[in-house]
Design a protein around this motif. Structure first.
Motif, mmCIF file in Angstrom:
data_model
loop_
_atom_site.group_PDB
_atom_site.id
_atom_site.type_symbol
_atom_site.label_atom_id
_atom_site.label_comp_id
_atom_site.label_asym_id
_atom_site.label_seq_id
_atom_site.Cartn_x
_atom_site.Cartn_y
_atom_site.Cartn_z
ATOM 1 N N ASP A 140 37.647 42.259 46.848
ATOM 2 C CA ASP A 140 37.173 41.154 46.016
ATOM 3 C C ASP A 140 37.269 41.503 44.551
ATOM 4 N N SER A 141 36.984 42.783 44.299
ATOM 5 C CA SER A 141 37.081 43.181 42.893
ATOM 6 C C SER A 141 38.523 43.056 42.416
ATOM 7 N N LEU A 142 39.445 43.372 43.309
ATOM 8 C CA LEU A 142 40.858 43.223 42.947
ATOM 9 C C LEU A 142 41.153 41.764 42.606
ATOM 10 N N SER A 202 39.131 39.434 41.646
ATOM 11 C CA SER A 202 38.536 38.989 40.391
ATOM 12 C C SER A 202 39.293 39.576 39.197
ATOM 13 N N GLN A 203 39.757 40.812 39.395
ATOM 14 C CA GLN A 203 40.549 41.406 38.306
ATOM 15 C C GLN A 203 41.830 40.621 38.086
ATOM 16 N N SER A 228 41.312 37.526 36.282
ATOM 17 C CA SER A 228 40.601 37.634 35.008
ATOM 18 C C SER A 228 41.447 37.155 33.825
ATOM 19 N N LYS A 247 47.576 46.284 50.117
ATOM 20 C CA LYS A 247 46.384 45.544 49.702
ATOM 21 C C LYS A 247 46.732 44.106 49.336
#
Lengths: 506, 485
Positions: A2-4, A6-7, A10, A44
């Motif tokens: 999820d962080s990926l 959102s990154q 961004s 990923k």
């Protein structure tokens, strides 16, 4: 994961800010995204998102906003398909119509943001070549044409910079004979080539490749990944193929221009076979276009001129005889003899089709020539002067009808009497072809094109001004670099200074 | 007269494209030739003899007689041979070998004597004698027909000429040799250098008429009728009244007579000038009138042309055509001049009309429709008449002029040309800039960029381009396109 996501999402900010971000910030943001994407393992990207409904990244990303991530994900998918353990048939079919990736592929091509993509050149190129390979492997090269055409024309709407993709594209169009599909790309004139001219000083005004009014030649370089390293053979092939496509489309003027480009390509004391080929075709197309033996383009070097002359005797003979026979109304006999004598040559260089067209056009030009002398005449008179069988009036009438209906002859026919013999052919006035309004439009269009051209000239001028050779030369000459214009361009401008003046007046 | 059955010689000449005149000319040969003196007499007689199938015998006999009276063996030979060719049974055609022998010996002795004398003068270093020596030598060579040696001798006079008078004499001598040689460039050079010495000087002023005539002939010979007309029309009237018996130093009848000036000038003017110019520069030209009065029919022809009566003008010219075809300087140009006059008349006739029927033109030019049609057609094809033909209604139509859209079309064409050329130049520059010029291949294989080395063995160009995939397909596609079209 999820962080990926959102990154990845961004940048760029969504919804877009009211005041557009300064170029420098866009540049930084996009570079960050590219760096990130290059570091993330491909697995990923293809894995989809954990949690929620667990959709594919391709479904979440919007190709028009997050073009770069979308592109990388697509390429990752392609790679995984290629290396995966799927059955052989489905490996390539994913990129074909009906395949798993076909939809996203089209979506990307139709909507990608050309500015973002400038930062992902290598992936972009890889993507295109995957499309091409897939189509070729499936023996359906035609399906690749549309996506690649979109890629070329959306990435660089000006079409001014040549890339290796251009060549792949025209080759595909030629093989599949989808000549019309090639037009959007070929209609744009090429002005620059990604080459090794980055050795000179860099241009401080255009450092950021995301700048909107950046010229395409500044972001299309081998180092940006959009193109393979190009050789002179590539560009010559592109010019020749382009000329052939226009020839097939019967757009003689453009065809000649493309052949011209091949012919004037500078050569160091040699001439490429491709150039010879282009010169031969140009002679034939010149006849079809204007009915005359065309002069060489003004910028042909003396060495090249000699080489062309020496090897194109058969073609030049045909062109000269054609022109002379039309001018002196000698009939096609001499032309027939000349064409017959060269059968082997035409066959060998695969120009037999063109030569046949040249022969059939003889009759058309003979009829057109009549229009210069006569305003109207009976079919019997036309037949007597131009038809293969001077007594076959109904065939002549049918031929004239065909010429008129296809717009090749500005004339009309009047039925008079019962037989074709007494029908009357009325030639139109030569100047009535364009109305006042049309003419104004033409003039305006031309003016716009020439303004565009002047901008290109300035750009080229600047580039030359920054090149190593020029800097060295100017240092040696101890000239004031500031107000010097490279000599070649000075000539060009001098020669046309009057035309320029005239254009601004109109 | 011997004109009933044409000798074989003329039939053959006609087949070979030489000019043969079978109609009797208007002039009387004896009276005509009596107007001339010097070498031109023989030249003119020989020309008449070899082109008139009516006068040949008379003319050639006179030519033989004239040659025998002089000392030019070469011409005697030419004349007798010609006569023998045409009339093998004629006694005059058999050369008098005794005379030939005697004359050539005498010429040789004279040449040697003059050369000897000249050598003596040179040793004595007296300029005047040397000049005279060369002058005598030049004249001698001129008389015996050795024109190139004559020219050489006169040229060598140059360093011994001490006054402008001497220079003038030398130039005039050179001028005459050049005219006899038909070396028109030399004629022009000599006339120009005489004119440069100043036309105001009395000696030069005396010869201005001759200079104009010579210049006119030179222009006529090169087919420049406009320039020729200008020179002839400017010919000083002093020559017009000159006596022809050789006593008058104003006369130039070793080259042309005043009548010739009138004919040449009139015809060249008709061929090259507009109606207004003909009125102001020919008919109203008071000095040229002196000449024109000698040939009233030329004057009439010009007046008819000016007043638009083209058929009368042309019929006068037609009736004198055989005379002009027998003129030494006009012969080659008569057809061109007549064609120019006729086409100009047609053009002038057509100016006020937007369309005219063929029958009306034919009536105005006194011919039939078919001739007019073919004439108009060939004029339009040669861009000499800006019009089009309606073959159905048999009408000649003026072309509609639309200068405005013409200008626009021209501008567009020019702009297009600029665009193409500029693009090609920028492209060329960029290719060089990108280091993409075609290089000589190091190894010859298909991947070498297709560089061609002048003796390429494999001519399968298709292979060197992009594999043999597309070449046949294109061929086929064009073939099918051809069938479709």
């Amino acid at each position: 994961m999820d962080s990926l996501l959102s990154q990845l999402l961004s940048f760029p900010p969504h919804p877009p800010p009211v005041v557009p971000l300064p170029d420098a910030e866009v540049d930084r943001g996009l570079r960050r995204i590219v760096k990130l994407l290059n570091e993330v393992p491909a697995k990923k990207l293809t894995a989809g998102i954990s949690g929620g409904d667990g959709g594919d990244l391709l479904d979440i990303l919007d190709p028009s906003i997050n073009s770069l991530p979308y592109l990388y994900v697509l390429v990752a998918h392609i790679n995984s398909v290629a290396s995966g353990k799927l059955p052989l048939g489905s490996k390539t079919s994913a990129l074909l119509p009906g395949g798993r990736l076909w939809g996203p592929l089209l979506r990307f091509m139709e909507h990608f943001d050309p500015i973002q993509v400038r930062y992902g050149g290598a992936e972009f190129k890889r993507f295109i070549s995957a499309i091409e390979t897939a189509a070729r492997k499936a023996a359906m090269p035609a399906v690749a044409i549309h996506p690649i055409q979109l890629a070329i024309s959306r990435l660089d709407p000006s079409g001014a910079c040549f890339t290796s993709t251009h060549l792949i594209f025209v080759q595909l169009c030629m093989e599949t004979r989808e000549f019309h599909m090639a037009k959007p790309v070929l209609d744009k004139d090429v002005y620059s080539f990604p080459g090794n001219h980055r050795t000179g000083a860099s241009n401080p005004l255009h450092r950021l490749i995301c700048s909107r009014n950046q010229s395409s030649s500044n972001f299309t370089t081998p180092s940006s990944g959009f193109t393979e390293k190009i050789s002179s053979k590539d560009i010559l092939q592109y010019f020749l193929l382009g000329g052939m496509i226009y020839t097939a489309l019967k757009d003689w003027e453009r065809a000649v221009h493309f052949y011209d480009m091949a012919i004037i390509t500078p050569a160091a004391n040699v001439v490429s076979k491709i150039q010879l080929e282009a010169y031969n075709k140009r002679l034939l197309v010149g006849i079809l276009w204007k009915g005359i033996c065309l002069e060489m383009p003004k910028t042909t070097t003396a060495v090249a001129q000699r080489a062309y002359r020496a090897t194109s005797k058969a073609y030049e003979a045909v062109a000269e005889i054609f022109e002379d026979s039309i001018k002196k109304e000698k009939g096609p006999l001499q032309l027939i003899l000349e064409i017959d004598a060269g059968q082997d040559i035409w066959q060998e260089s695969a120009n037999i089709g063109l030569v046949k067209q040249v022969f059939t056009s003889f009759r058309r030009f003979s009829v057109l020539k009549l229009g210069k002398t006569y305003s109207s005449m009976t079919i019997a008179d036309v037949a007597r002067q131009t038809s293969p069988d001077p007594n076959d009036f109904s065939e002549t009438a049918a031929y004239l009808q065909w010429l008129i209906s296809t717009g090749q002859l500005n004339a009309s026919m009047v039925e008079r009497g019962t037989t074709h013999q007494t029908w009357v052919l009325k030639f139109g006035e030569e100047l009535e072809s364009l109305s006042e309004g049309q003419q104004l439009q033409e003039l305006k269009k031309t003016e716009a094109r020439i303004r565009d051209l002047s901008a290109r000239v300035r750009e080229s001028d600047q580039k030359v001004g920054l090149s190593k050779e020029y800097l060295e030369w100017s240092r040696k000459a101890e000239a004031k670099v500031k107000d010097e214009v490279p000599a070649a361009f000075q000539d060009l401008m001098d020669e046309y200074i009057h035309d320029e003046d005239m254009m601004t007046d109109t | 007269m011997a004109g009933h059955t044409e000798p074989v010689y003329f039939k053959r000449a006609r087949q070979n494209g030489h000019i043969v005149v079978s109609d009797p000319p208007k002039f009387d040969l004896d009276a005509y030739i009596a107007n001339y003196k010097g070498r031109t007499v023989f030249d003119r007689l020989l020309l008449i003899g070899s082109s008139s199938s009516y006068l040949y015998s008379e003319a050639l006999k006179l030519a033989v007689k004239d040659a025998k009276a002089g000392s030019d063996v070469g011409r005697y030979d030419v004349a007798t041979t010609k006569l023998h060719d045409i009339v093998p049974e004629d006694k005059d055609g058999i050369p008098d070998l005794a005379w030939v022998d005697k004359t050539s010996k005498k010429s040789k002795i004279d040449s040697d004597r003059l050369e000897q004398e000249l050598k003596r003068y040179k040793n004595n270093l007296i300029h005047e004698s040397v000049r005279m020596g060369y002058d005598d030598l030049g004249q001698h060579y001129h008389n015996i027909g050795d024109l190139s040696n004559s020219h050489k001798a006169y040229t060598k006079m140059r360093p011994s000429c001490t006054t402008t008078q001497h220079l003038l004499i030398m130039r005039l001598r050179l001028l005459k040799v050049a005219i006899d040689q038909q070396n028109w460039i030399q004629v022009q050079t000599n006339v120009q250098s005489i004119r440069q010495t100043g036309t105001k000087q009395p000696e030069v002023e005396k010869v201005t008429a001759k200079l104009s005539a010579a210049m006119g002939l030179a222009s006529l010979a090169s087919g420049n009728f406009k320039e020729a007309a200008k020179e002839f029309l400017n010919t000083d009237p002093r020559m017009a009244g000159a006596k022809m018996d050789g006593s008058d130093e104003e006369s130039f009848n070793e080259v042309v007579t005043p009548n010739d000036i009138a004919v040449y000038g009139g015809l060249c003017a008709l061929a090259s000038m507009s109606r207004e110019q003909l009125q102001s520069r020919v008919l109203d030209n008071s000095s040229f009138r002196n000449y024109l009065e000698l040939e009233p029919h030329i004057r009439r022809a010009i007046s008819f042309f000016v007043s638009g009566k083209y058929s009368s003008c042309l019929s006068i010219l037609e009736s004198y055509k055989s005379d002009y075809l027998l003129d030494i300087y006009l012969q080659k140009h008569v057809d061109t001049i007549y064609y120019e006059i006729r086409t100009k008349a047609l053009r002038q006739y057509f100016i006020p009309f937007s369309h005219v029927t063929f029958s009306a033109i034919a009536a105005a030019f006194d011919t039939d429709e078919a001739t007019i049609e073919s004439e108009l057609t060939s004029m339009i094809k040669k861009d000499q008449l800006d019009a089009r033909i309606n073959l159905v209604d048999r009408v000649l139509l003026a072309r509609k002029q639309n200068p405005r859209s013409q200008v626009h079309a021209d501008a567009l064409a020019l702009a297009k040309d600029y665009e193409r050329t500029a693009h090609l130049r920028v492209l060329r520059m960029e290719i060089l800039n990108a280091g993409l010029e075609v290089q000589k291949a190091k190894r010859r294989n298909h991947d070498d960029g297709g560089a061609w080395l002048g003796n390429a063995q494999d001519t399968s160009l298709g292979n060197s381009i992009a594999g043999d995939v597309f070449m046949p397909t294109v061929g086929k596609s064009l073939r099918s396109a051809y069938r479709g079209g």
